[in-house]
Scaffold this motif. Structure first.
Motif, PDB file in Angstrom:
ATOM      1  N   THR A   1       0.852  -1.182   0.000  1.00 36.76           N
ATOM      2  CA  THR A   1       0.000   0.000   0.000  1.00 36.76           C
ATOM      3  C   THR A   1       0.892   1.237   0.000  1.00 36.76           C
ATOM      4  OG1 THR A   1      -1.767  -1.160   1.179  1.00 36.76           O
ATOM      5  CG2 THR A   1      -1.826   1.246   1.189  1.00 36.76           C
ATOM      6  N   LEU A   2       0.792   2.030  -1.056  1.00 36.61           N
ATOM      7  CA  LEU A   2       1.666   3.185  -1.240  1.00 36.61           C
ATOM      8  C   LEU A   2       0.884   4.483  -1.101  1.00 36.61           C
ATOM      9  CD1 LEU A   2       3.535   2.017  -4.486  1.00 36.61           C
ATOM     10  CD2 LEU A   2       4.341   1.793  -2.125  1.00 36.61           C
ATOM     11  N   LYS A   3       1.500   5.467  -0.469  1.00 35.36           N
ATOM     12  CA  LYS A   3       0.953   6.810  -0.516  1.00 35.36           C
ATOM     13  C   LYS A   3       1.114   7.305  -1.946  1.00 35.36           C
ATOM     14  CE  LYS A   3      -0.026   7.309   3.874  1.00 35.36           C
ATOM     15  NZ  LYS A   3      -1.442   7.443   4.336  1.00 35.36           N
ATOM     16  N   ALA A   4       0.060   7.877  -2.516  1.00 31.25           N
ATOM     17  CA  ALA A   4       0.115   8.307  -3.913  1.00 31.25           C
ATOM     18  C   ALA A   4      -0.695   9.577  -4.115  1.00 31.25           C
ATOM     19  CB  ALA A   4      -0.417   7.213  -4.832  1.00 31.25           C
TER      20      ALA A   4
ATOM     21  N   VAL B   1       4.474   8.765  -6.454  1.00 32.20           N
ATOM     22  CA  VAL B   1       4.727   8.039  -5.218  1.00 32.20           C
ATOM     23  C   VAL B   1       6.073   8.499  -4.660  1.00 32.20           C
ATOM     24  CG1 VAL B   1       3.394   6.010  -5.935  1.00 32.20           C
ATOM     25  CG2 VAL B   1       5.855   6.096  -6.389  1.00 32.20           C
ATOM     26  N   ASN B   2       6.303   8.221  -3.391  1.00 30.19           N
ATOM     27  CA  ASN B   2       7.576   8.579  -2.773  1.00 30.19           C
ATOM     28  C   ASN B   2       8.655   7.579  -3.169  1.00 30.19           C
ATOM     29  OD1 ASN B   2       6.810  10.939  -1.327  1.00 30.19           O
ATOM     30  ND2 ASN B   2       5.828   9.650   0.241  1.00 30.19           N
ATOM     31  N   ALA B   3       9.827   8.087  -3.519  1.00 32.06           N
ATOM     32  CA  ALA B   3      10.931   7.220  -3.932  1.00 32.06           C
ATOM     33  C   ALA B   3      11.284   6.203  -2.857  1.00 32.06           C
ATOM     34  CB  ALA B   3      12.159   8.065  -4.287  1.00 32.06           C
TER      35      ALA B   3
ATOM     36  N   PHE C   1       8.248   9.019  -9.396  1.00 29.80           N
ATOM     37  CA  PHE C   1       8.576   8.997  -7.970  1.00 29.80           C
ATOM     38  C   PHE C   1       9.382  10.230  -7.596  1.00 29.80           C
ATOM     39  CE2 PHE C   1      11.523   6.240 -10.236  1.00 29.80           C
ATOM     40  CZ  PHE C   1      12.787   6.493  -9.702  1.00 29.80           C
ATOM     41  N   VAL C   2       9.112  10.723  -6.378  1.00 32.80           N
ATOM     42  CA  VAL C   2       9.673  11.997  -5.927  1.00 32.80           C
ATOM     43  C   VAL C   2      10.490  11.814  -4.658  1.00 32.80           C
ATOM     44  CG1 VAL C   2       7.770  13.294  -6.945  1.00 32.80           C
ATOM     45  CG2 VAL C   2       7.618  12.577  -4.553  1.00 32.80           C
ATOM     46  N   ALA C   3      11.430  12.734  -4.462  1.00 33.73           N
ATOM     47  CA  ALA C   3      12.268  12.716  -3.256  1.00 33.73           C
ATOM     48  C   ALA C   3      12.730  14.130  -2.953  1.00 33.73           C
ATOM     49  CB  ALA C   3      13.474  11.791  -3.454  1.00 33.73           C
ATOM     50  N   LYS C   4      13.171  14.335  -1.732  1.00 33.54           N
ATOM     51  CA  LYS C   4      13.710  15.629  -1.344  1.00 33.54           C
ATOM     52  C   LYS C   4      15.051  15.851  -2.039  1.00 33.54           C
ATOM     53  CE  LYS C   4      11.300  15.758   3.082  1.00 33.54           C
ATOM     54  NZ  LYS C   4      11.412  15.848   4.566  1.00 33.54           N
TER      55      LYS C   4
ATOM     56  N   LEU D   1       2.190  14.918  -2.477  1.00 29.33           N
ATOM     57  CA  LEU D   1       3.520  14.340  -2.267  1.00 29.33           C
ATOM     58  C   LEU D   1       4.594  15.175  -2.960  1.00 29.33           C
ATOM     59  CD1 LEU D   1       2.965  10.479  -2.659  1.00 29.33           C
ATOM     60  CD2 LEU D   1       2.868  11.894  -0.596  1.00 29.33           C
ATOM     61  N   VAL D   2       4.249  15.751  -4.101  1.00 32.97           N
ATOM     62  CA  VAL D   2       5.197  16.597  -4.826  1.00 32.97           C
ATOM     63  C   VAL D   2       5.495  17.850  -4.024  1.00 32.97           C
ATOM     64  CG1 VAL D   2       5.633  17.842  -6.974  1.00 32.97           C
ATOM     65  CG2 VAL D   2       4.358  15.693  -7.025  1.00 32.97           C
ATOM     66  N   ASN D   3       4.450  18.474  -3.514  1.00 33.45           N
ATOM     67  CA  ASN D   3       4.609  19.679  -2.705  1.00 33.45           C
ATOM     68  C   ASN D   3       5.416  19.403  -1.439  1.00 33.45           C
ATOM     69  OD1 ASN D   3       3.187  21.196  -0.162  1.00 33.45           O
ATOM     70  ND2 ASN D   3       3.408  22.602  -1.902  1.00 33.45           N
TER      71      ASN D   3
END
Length: 397
Positions: free
Chosen positions: A210-213, A225-227, A282-285, A336-338
Motif C-alpha cells: 500500500t503506497l501513498k500516492a 509516489v515517494n521514492a 517517484f519523488v524525493a527531497k 507528495l510533490v509539494n
C-alpha cells in the motif's frame, strides 16, 4: 509476384524539447488517413517502423525510445480564437497500436514554429523581428496551449543560446503556456484535477504493498509516489531502472492500479493497451547527484527530485506534460510533490531529473474546497531536423 511501390508523403522531422517526431499536415495525408481510424494508425506505424519485435524501429523514422516514437498531425483550427489543431500520436514500439490518449508537452514546443513555417499563420501577423503568439488547440485532451515563437528576419528563429538539460545543443527559447491544464468532465482524463477527491491516497498495489500516492490530472494523468517507499532515492539514472525487469514490472503494476483508481480504465488488463497514459513518477527531497551528462546537480540547486516513466521505461529527462503535472502538484499544499519540495505555497519549482534540472511554474487556487489551475508555464526549444517526404509502401495502410 508484383509488389505495390512506395508512396511519398510531405513530412517534417522535428525536435521539440527532449523529444523528436514526424509532423504532417492532415491535408497532405492520403485521403483514407485524413480521418481517425485503422488506416491512419497503420500509416503512422509504418512511418515510424512499428510494430518491431526487435524493438529497434530500424525500418522507420522512430529511434526505439518513447521520446522518439512520436507523430504529430496539424490542421487549421475551426475553433474560435485558435490557429491550429494539434493531434499527437504516441506509437508503440513493439505492439501494433497508436495511443491517442494524451498530449506530448515536449513536441508542443515545435507546433508553433511548424504552424508558422507551414502556412497556418496569416503572413500579416508575422513581424520582421519579434514574437508570434500561436494559439494551439490540443485535440487529444481538449486544451489550449499558447506558444510564443521568436521571429528573426521574417522567419522562425531556431538557433540561440537557450540551454535545455537533455538536449545537447542550445537553441532559441520557445515559451509555452498550458492553459487550464487540469482535466475536466468530458476530457480523456478521468474528471477532476484530483479524480479520487484526495491530495494523497493509499493505493493498494498487489505484490508491492500500500503506497501513498498523489494522483493528478494536469498536463497528463500522473501517479506520484515517494521514492523511498519503493526502494529508491530519486537520484537514479536510466540504467538503474531500465536494466531491471523486476523494477519495470513493479512500475507497470503501480501504473495499472493507479489508472483504475483514477477512473481511466475499468479493468486492469486495459492498461496494456493504454501505454501513454497515465504516467508514473517517484519523488524525493533534494540530494546531490551526477546527471547523465556527467555534470553535478547540487541539492541546493533544486527544490525536489523527480523520476518518471514513459511507455514502460524511465525517461531520459522529463516529459513536458509530466512537468506540467509536477508544477501543478507542487503548487497545491499537501501533495507528495509539494511535500518533497518542502511544503507550503509556491508558484514555481525547479526539479532534478536524470539529465539535469527544469523549472516549471503553475498558478493554483482553491475555491469551495476544489483546486483549480489557471495555467502552467515553461520554456522549451524546437528545431527542424529534416523536411521533405517520408516514404512507405503503398499497401501499408
Amino acid at each position: 509476384m508484383a509488389h505495390v511501390p512506395q508512396i511519398r508523403i510531405p513530412a517534417t522531422y522535428m525536435r521539440g524539447g527532449t523529444s523528436k517526431g514526424v509532423f504532417f499536415r492532415v491535408q497532405d495525408l492520403p485521403e483514407a488517413a485524413q480521418v481517425p481510424g485503422k488506416a491512419r494508425d497503420a500509416l503512422l506505424m509504418r512511418v515510424i517502423g512499428s510494430p518491431d519485435p526487435y524493438g529497434k524501429q530500424i525500418d522507420g523514422m522512430g529511434a526505439a525510445t518513447s521520446s522518439t516514437s512520436k507523430t504529430v498531425l496539424i490542421s487549421k483550427s475551426t475553433r474560435p480564437d485558435h490557429d491550429v489543431d494539434y493531434l499527437f500520436g504516441q506509437v508503440s514500439i513493439d505492439q501494433p497500436f497508436v495511443d491517442w490518449s494524451g498530449n506530448c508537452g515536449n513536441l508542443s514546443a515545435a507546433v508553433g514554429p511548424y504552424a508558422i513555417s507551414n502556412g497556418f499563420i496569416d503572413a500579416a501577423r508575422i513581424p520582421e523581428n519579434g514574437t508570434v503568439t500561436v494559439r494551439i488547440w490540443q485535440a487529444n485532451i481538449g486544451k489550449t496551449i499558447i506558444s510564443h515563437v521568436p521571429i528573426t528576419n521574417g522567419a522562425v528563429q531556431e538557433t540561440g543560446d537557450f540551454e535545455l538539460d537533455g538536449v545537447t545543443f542550445p537553441a532559441a527559447e520557445v515559451q509555452l503556456e498550458f492553459m487550464d491544464p487540469a482535466a475536466e468532465e468530458g476530457d480523456d482524463g478521468g474528471g477532476a484535477m484530483f479524480p479520487t477527491g484526495n491530495l494523497v491516497d493509499d493505493l493498494e498495489v498487489p505484490g508491492v504493498g500500500t503506497l501513498k500516492a498523489t494522483m493528478i490530472n494536469a498536463g497528463i494523468p500522473t501517479i506520484f509516489v515517494n521514492a523511498e517507499a519503493i526502494g529508491y532515492t530519486g537520484t537514479e539514472l536510466q540504467e538503474a531502472i531500465n536494466g531491471d525487469p523486476k523494477a519495470l514490472a513493479m512500475f507497470e503494476t503501480i501504473r495499472a492500479y493507479g489508472a483504475k483508481r483514477m477512473g481511466l480504465i475499468r479493468d486492469i488488463d486495459e492498461a496494456a493497451r493504454r501505454q501513454h497514459t497515465p504516467k508514473v513518477a517517484f519523488v524525493a527531497k533534494p540530494a546531490t547527484y551526477t546527471a547523465s551528462s556527467g555534470k553535478t546537480v547540487n541539492a541546493g540547486d533544486v527544490d525536489l527530485l523527480v523520476r518518471a516513466l514513459s511507455m514502460g521505461k524511465l525517461h531520459h529527462a522529463m516529459m513536458g506534460t509530466a512537468a506540467v503535472a509536477i508544477g501543478t502538484a507542487a503548487a497545491v499544499p499537501g501533495t507528495l510533490v509539494n511535500l518533497a519540495a518542502g511544503g507550503g505555497e509556491r508558484e514555481a519549482v525547479r526539479f532534478g531529473h536524470p539529465s539535469g534540472t527544469l523549472r516549471v511554474g503553475a498558478q493554483a487556487v482553491q475555491s469551495d474546497g476544489e483546486w483549480t489551475v489557471t495555467k502552467a508555464i515553461m520554456s522549451r526549444s524546437a528545431r527542424v531536423l529534416m523536411e521533405g517526404w517520408v516514404r512507405i509502401p503503398g499497401d501499408a495502410f
